[in-house]
Design a protein around this motif. Sequence first.
Motif, PDB file in Angstrom:
ATOM      1  N   MET A  46     -28.403 -79.247 -23.964  1.00 42.20           N
ATOM      2  CA  MET A  46     -27.659 -79.095 -25.215  1.00 42.20           C
ATOM      3  C   MET A  46     -28.525 -79.470 -26.419  1.00 42.20           C
ATOM      4  SD  MET A  46     -24.845 -78.146 -23.811  1.00 42.20           S
ATOM      5  CE  MET A  46     -23.571 -78.194 -25.048  1.00 42.20           C
ATOM      6  N   THR A  47     -28.323 -78.731 -27.508  1.00 43.08           N
ATOM      7  CA  THR A  47     -28.972 -79.087 -28.762  1.00 43.08           C
ATOM      8  C   THR A  47     -28.167 -80.206 -29.407  1.00 43.08           C
ATOM      9  OG1 THR A  47     -27.675 -77.522 -30.075  1.00 43.08           O
ATOM     10  CG2 THR A  47     -29.734 -76.699 -29.100  1.00 43.08           C
ATOM     11  N   ARG A  48     -28.712 -80.810 -30.444  1.00 41.88           N
ATOM     12  CA  ARG A  48     -27.974 -81.872 -31.148  1.00 41.88           C
ATOM     13  C   ARG A  48     -26.692 -81.349 -31.783  1.00 41.88           C
ATOM     14  NH1 ARG A  48     -30.156 -86.516 -30.613  1.00 41.88           N
ATOM     15  NH2 ARG A  48     -32.388 -86.803 -30.508  1.00 41.88           N
ATOM     16  N   SER A  49     -26.667 -80.040 -32.078  1.00 38.82           N
ATOM     17  CA  SER A  49     -25.469 -79.450 -32.682  1.00 38.82           C
ATOM     18  C   SER A  49     -24.448 -79.009 -31.634  1.00 38.82           C
ATOM     19  CB  SER A  49     -25.860 -78.266 -33.567  1.00 38.82           C
ATOM     20  OG  SER A  49     -26.468 -77.256 -32.799  1.00 38.82           O
ATOM     21  N   LEU A 126     -39.337 -79.508 -19.103  1.00 42.19           N
ATOM     22  CA  LEU A 126     -38.577 -78.260 -19.039  1.00 42.19           C
ATOM     23  C   LEU A 126     -37.526 -78.190 -20.143  1.00 42.19           C
ATOM     24  CD1 LEU A 126     -38.149 -77.955 -15.165  1.00 42.19           C
ATOM     25  CD2 LEU A 126     -39.712 -76.659 -16.647  1.00 42.19           C
ATOM     26  N   ARG A 127     -36.867 -79.314 -20.411  1.00 39.96           N
ATOM     27  CA  ARG A 127     -35.889 -79.377 -21.511  1.00 39.96           C
ATOM     28  C   ARG A 127     -36.551 -79.035 -22.831  1.00 39.96           C
ATOM     29  NH1 ARG A 127     -33.799 -83.098 -23.816  1.00 39.96           N
ATOM     30  NH2 ARG A 127     -31.695 -82.404 -24.164  1.00 39.96           N
ATOM     31  N   SER A 128     -37.715 -79.621 -23.053  1.00 36.23           N
ATOM     32  CA  SER A 128     -38.440 -79.380 -24.298  1.00 36.23           C
ATOM     33  C   SER A 128     -38.729 -77.888 -24.465  1.00 36.23           C
ATOM     34  CB  SER A 128     -39.736 -80.192 -24.298  1.00 36.23           C
ATOM     35  OG  SER A 128     -40.490 -79.926 -25.433  1.00 36.23           O
ATOM     36  N   GLY A 129     -39.170 -77.257 -23.394  1.00 34.54           N
ATOM     37  CA  GLY A 129     -39.437 -75.824 -23.441  1.00 34.54           C
ATOM     38  C   GLY A 129     -38.184 -75.007 -23.719  1.00 34.54           C
ATOM     39  N   LEU A 130     -37.074 -75.348 -23.067  1.00 36.66           N
ATOM     40  CA  LEU A 130     -35.817 -74.626 -23.289  1.00 36.66           C
ATOM     41  C   LEU A 130     -35.330 -74.798 -24.724  1.00 36.66           C
ATOM     42  CD1 LEU A 130     -33.909 -75.319 -19.946  1.00 36.66           C
ATOM     43  CD2 LEU A 130     -34.790 -73.122 -20.757  1.00 36.66           C
ATOM     44  N   LEU A 131     -35.454 -76.011 -25.258  1.00 37.47           N
ATOM     45  CA  LEU A 131     -35.031 -76.254 -26.639  1.00 37.47           C
ATOM     46  C   LEU A 131     -35.891 -75.477 -27.627  1.00 37.47           C
ATOM     47  CD1 LEU A 131     -34.275 -80.074 -26.373  1.00 37.47           C
ATOM     48  CD2 LEU A 131     -32.607 -78.261 -26.869  1.00 37.47           C
ATOM     49  N   GLU A 132     -37.185 -75.393 -27.368  1.00 36.42           N
ATOM     50  CA  GLU A 132     -38.085 -74.641 -28.258  1.00 36.42           C
ATOM     51  C   GLU A 132     -37.774 -73.146 -28.203  1.00 36.42           C
ATOM     52  OE1 GLU A 132     -40.667 -73.990 -31.180  1.00 36.42           O
ATOM     53  OE2 GLU A 132     -40.063 -75.972 -30.479  1.00 36.42           O
ATOM     54  N   VAL A 133     -37.537 -72.616 -27.016  1.00 32.91           N
ATOM     55  CA  VAL A 133     -37.184 -71.199 -26.881  1.00 32.91           C
ATOM     56  C   VAL A 133     -35.867 -70.920 -27.599  1.00 32.91           C
ATOM     57  CG1 VAL A 133     -36.427 -69.442 -25.216  1.00 32.91           C
ATOM     58  CG2 VAL A 133     -38.486 -70.770 -24.770  1.00 32.91           C
ATOM     59  N   HIS A 134     -34.907 -71.828 -27.462  1.00 34.43           N
ATOM     60  CA  HIS A 134     -33.618 -71.669 -28.148  1.00 34.43           C
ATOM     61  C   HIS A 134     -33.807 -71.645 -29.663  1.00 34.43           C
ATOM     62  CE1 HIS A 134     -29.357 -72.057 -28.984  1.00 34.43           C
ATOM     63  NE2 HIS A 134     -29.655 -73.041 -29.807  1.00 34.43           N
ATOM     64  N   LYS A 135     -34.661 -72.541 -30.155  1.00 36.37           N
ATOM     65  CA  LYS A 135     -34.921 -72.609 -31.593  1.00 36.37           C
ATOM     66  C   LYS A 135     -35.541 -71.299 -32.086  1.00 36.37           C
ATOM     67  CE  LYS A 135     -37.191 -76.254 -32.801  1.00 36.37           C
ATOM     68  NZ  LYS A 135     -38.245 -77.204 -33.212  1.00 36.37           N
ATOM     69  N   GLN A 136     -36.487 -70.763 -31.327  1.00 37.10           N
ATOM     70  CA  GLN A 136     -37.137 -69.504 -31.710  1.00 37.10           C
ATOM     71  C   GLN A 136     -36.153 -68.334 -31.673  1.00 37.10           C
ATOM     72  OE1 GLN A 136     -40.134 -69.334 -33.036  1.00 37.10           O
ATOM     73  NE2 GLN A 136     -40.269 -71.536 -32.761  1.00 37.10           N
ATOM     74  N   ARG A 137     -35.298 -68.314 -30.674  1.00 41.80           N
ATOM     75  CA  ARG A 137     -34.280 -67.249 -30.591  1.00 41.80           C
ATOM     76  C   ARG A 137     -33.336 -67.321 -31.781  1.00 41.80           C
ATOM     77  NH1 ARG A 137     -32.749 -68.009 -24.400  1.00 41.80           N
ATOM     78  NH2 ARG A 137     -34.453 -66.849 -23.467  1.00 41.80           N
TER      79      ARG A 137
END
Length: 186
Positions: A46-49, A126-137
């Motif tokens: 989950m993101t902070r939001s 892995l979390r860090s990577g998923l969060l970065e991909v989410h941010k880019q999307r």
Amino acid sequence: SQGSQQLQGEVLELTLQQDLEASFPLDVIEEVKKGARGGDVVQRVMTRSGQVAGVLLWEAKRASNWSPQWVAKLKDDMRASGADVGVLVSVGACYPKEWEEGTLFDLHEDVWVSSWTTAVQLATALRSGLLEVHKQRAASAGKGEKMEAVYDYLTSSQFSNKLKAVYGAFHRMRQELEAEKSQTLQ
């Protein structure tokens, strides 16, 4: 003996779930119910939001010999559950035969395989990577709509009228400036 192995597996899954919950309090971490298809633990990153950035599917194994079927099953479970990443956690020294000695985690046939001692650290990466991909999307999601809105505005009569008004004001100011120049030179 079978009941004992089942109980050991359930304790392992529960321990994995508790470790993930303690390490990642923002994430939604759920046990896959007994008898249901899927891995052992589902981690919704989950993101902070409060948005879901991605899903990790965890499978814990306690065995003396590596089984290639584990990877195939985990991949099937990932597809069925919509998980982005699959992680097979091994307790003991049960790893793919081609691994070099001392390897604690690695990508094996598109599934992460990890020792028990490095599972949480791997989860962090892995979390860090998923969060970065989410941010880019998220950043590129509205790009086309924004470009279309800008184009619509630039081709609108509203923009044309504003531009004409600015040009008219500029033209008048220039004429006044030229008139003042010619009066001061005379």
